[in-house]
Design an enzyme around this catalytic site. Structure first.
Site, short mmCIF file in Angstrom:
data_model
loop_
_atom_site.label_atom_id
_atom_site.label_comp_id
_atom_site.label_asym_id
_atom_site.label_seq_id
_atom_site.Cartn_x
_atom_site.Cartn_y
_atom_site.Cartn_z
N LYS A 41 0.85 -1.21 0.00
CA LYS A 41 0.00 0.00 0.00
C LYS A 41 0.88 1.25 0.00
O LYS A 41 2.08 1.18 0.31
CB LYS A 41 -0.92 -0.02 1.22
CG LYS A 41 -0.18 0.04 2.56
CD LYS A 41 -1.12 -0.26 3.73
CE LYS A 41 -0.38 -0.23 5.05
NZ LYS A 41 -1.19 -0.74 6.16
N ARG A 139 -10.40 0.00 15.24
CA ARG A 139 -10.34 0.80 14.02
C ARG A 139 -11.38 0.27 13.04
O ARG A 139 -12.53 0.64 13.09
CB ARG A 139 -8.90 0.76 13.46
CG ARG A 139 -8.61 1.76 12.39
CD ARG A 139 -7.14 1.80 11.99
NE ARG A 139 -6.68 0.56 11.37
CZ ARG A 139 -5.46 0.41 10.84
NH1 ARG A 139 -4.58 1.41 10.89
NH2 ARG A 139 -5.10 -0.73 10.29
N TYR A 270 15.03 31.12 6.49
CA TYR A 270 13.82 31.80 6.99
C TYR A 270 13.88 31.94 8.50
O TYR A 270 14.21 31.00 9.22
CB TYR A 270 12.58 30.97 6.65
CG TYR A 270 12.11 31.08 5.23
CD1 TYR A 270 11.80 32.31 4.65
CD2 TYR A 270 11.93 29.94 4.47
CE1 TYR A 270 11.33 32.39 3.34
CE2 TYR A 270 11.46 30.00 3.16
CZ TYR A 270 11.16 31.24 2.61
OH TYR A 270 10.70 31.30 1.32
N MET A 318 10.68 24.88 1.47
CA MET A 318 9.89 24.00 0.61
C MET A 318 10.76 23.19 -0.35
O MET A 318 10.54 22.00 -0.55
CB MET A 318 8.86 24.81 -0.17
CG MET A 318 7.83 23.96 -0.88
SD MET A 318 6.65 24.91 -1.84
CE MET A 318 5.77 25.79 -0.55
#
Ligand SMILES: *Cc1c(COP(=O)(O)O)cnc(C)c1O
Length: 386
Positions: A41, A139, A270, A318
């Site tokens: 998966k 779940r 940043y 990013m």
């Protein structure tokens, strides 16, 4: 697809020989009458579902496990022919595609059993499914206390056949084994209830990687391994017994794209969260959080350059990340940078990155985004044909 003469130098290498090694190693630890479902998966946990599944099919994977119909369809379209199991069942309206792509589903809701039955009738088919039982994960699945009633309701469907029963462990990776043992007992009880009601499920499966490792009595006749196929162990398995001794499959690479010497007191990135305390060599590498290299690594982690560790400095942005290479001699533009992997005896594992940012290795490898090309190697194992 666009064709470029040269690509941005950020890539992940996937060793299919290591996948093969891991599959065969896990198989050796299984009870002899248990088959192995390769859980692929989420694009094989970020490792490339089609490429990994082709190799796994060629070496005898009995089943493939996916989270959803969409992932199963991709494997069928790539030519995978072994049974494919949808661990998470299907959403309403998807039963037709389930049948079209010849997938086997978990069932844990009556409305999906009803839909599957209706589509099976339209297709003139008898469709097998596995009943998912909740033995303590909380779940998906029918609580054991409700299994008898649910099974009774299934009897009115004449086009679907209960061919398997499954459950999922909540903490098979814990050194505290009581809870898993309780889940195994509840599972046996569910199977007994089904048998008494006249069902005869061919498949019984409980174990994920951690269950295979720590609870041999949970192997049933099918076990579902995901993380361990990709060589993840340290934060996947309980500390006892010994780990399997698997090989890491994925490594993550980039190259130095900017290099400069700056004076003491220079802010980096940043928010100016890092300031040099000495004259420093700062290198920039073209990988950032949009590639899945998480922002939580800002001022928190390291990479390997020229056989040495270099710290990450400033915020991960990013598309770009900065590293301090002041203590790494002779760094040059285009030098290779290893973010996950091994060089000259130094190693950074996915488990290390996970530990640094307070998560698990599953999230690290599945998080490497589609922007990062996967490069597959068969390295030491020319016997594998793709
Ligand atoms: C993902 C998943 C697995 C595989 O778990 P690993 O810990 O990666 O081995 C097995 N069973 C179910 C139901 C799953 O969702």
């Amino acid at each position: 697809m666009h064709q470029f003469h040269q690509q941005r130098p950020t890539w992940a290498e996937v060793s299919l020989a290591a996948v093969r090694h891991n599959f065969l190693t896990i198989k050796k630890h299984l009870n002899p009458d248990a088959r192995l479902m390769a859980v692929v998966k989420a694009d094989a946990y970020g490792h490339g579902a089609v490429e990994c599944s082709r190799v796994l099919e060629s070496i005898g994977a009995d089943w493939f496990g996916v989270a959803m119909i969409e992932e199963g369809a991709v494997l069928r379209e790539a030519g995978i022919t072994r049974p494919i199991f949808c661990l998470g069942g299907f959403w309403q309206g998807q039963a037709e595609d389930l049948i079209k792509y010849d997938l086997t589903t978990a069932i844990f809701r009556l409305d999906s059993a009803e839909e599957l039955n209706a589509r099976a009738r339209e297709a003139g088919r008898m469709i097998e499914f596995h009943l998912k039982v909740d033995t303590g994960m909380g779940r998906l699945g029918i609580p054991v206390a409700d299994v008898a009633e649910f099974a009774h309701s299934l009897k009115r469907f004449d086009r679907i056949k209960l061919d398997g029963v499954m459950t999922h462990f909540a903490e098979a990776d814990s050194d505290e084994t009581d809870y898993s043992e309780t889940q195994i007992e509840r599972f046996k009880e569910a199977v007994k209830i089904l048998r008494e009601l006249g069902f005869n499920p061919a498949w019984q499966h409980l174990a994920n990687s951690a269950g295979i490792h720590a609870h041999p009595q949970s192997h049933g006749n099918l076990a579902r391994a995901g993380a361990t196929l990709y060589g993840l162990e340290r934060d996947v398995l309980a500390s006892r017994p010994e780990p399997f001794g698997l090989r890491p499959v994925l490594s993550l690479h980039s190259r130095v794209s900017m290099l400069k010497t700056v004076p003491a007191g220079t802010p980096v990135g940043y928010g100016c969260t890092f300031r040099t305390t000495r004259e420093s060599r700062i290198a920039t590498i073209p990988i950032g959080y949009a590639d899945g290299f998480r922002r939580a690594h800002s001022n928190n982690g390291r990479v390997i350059v020229r056989g040495r560790f270099a710290p990450i400095v400033g915020r991960v942005s990013m598309d770009l990340t900065m590293i301090d290479v002041t203590d790494v001699p002779d760094v040059e533009l285009a030098d290779e940078v290893i973010l996950i992997g091994e060089e000259k005896g130094l190693r950074i594992a996915a488990e290390d990155l996970a530990e640094e940012i307070g998560t698990i290795s599953y999230e690290i490898v599945t998080g490497i985004s589609s922007r990062v090309p996967r490069v597959f190697s068969l390295d030491d194992d020319p016997a594998i044909m793709l």
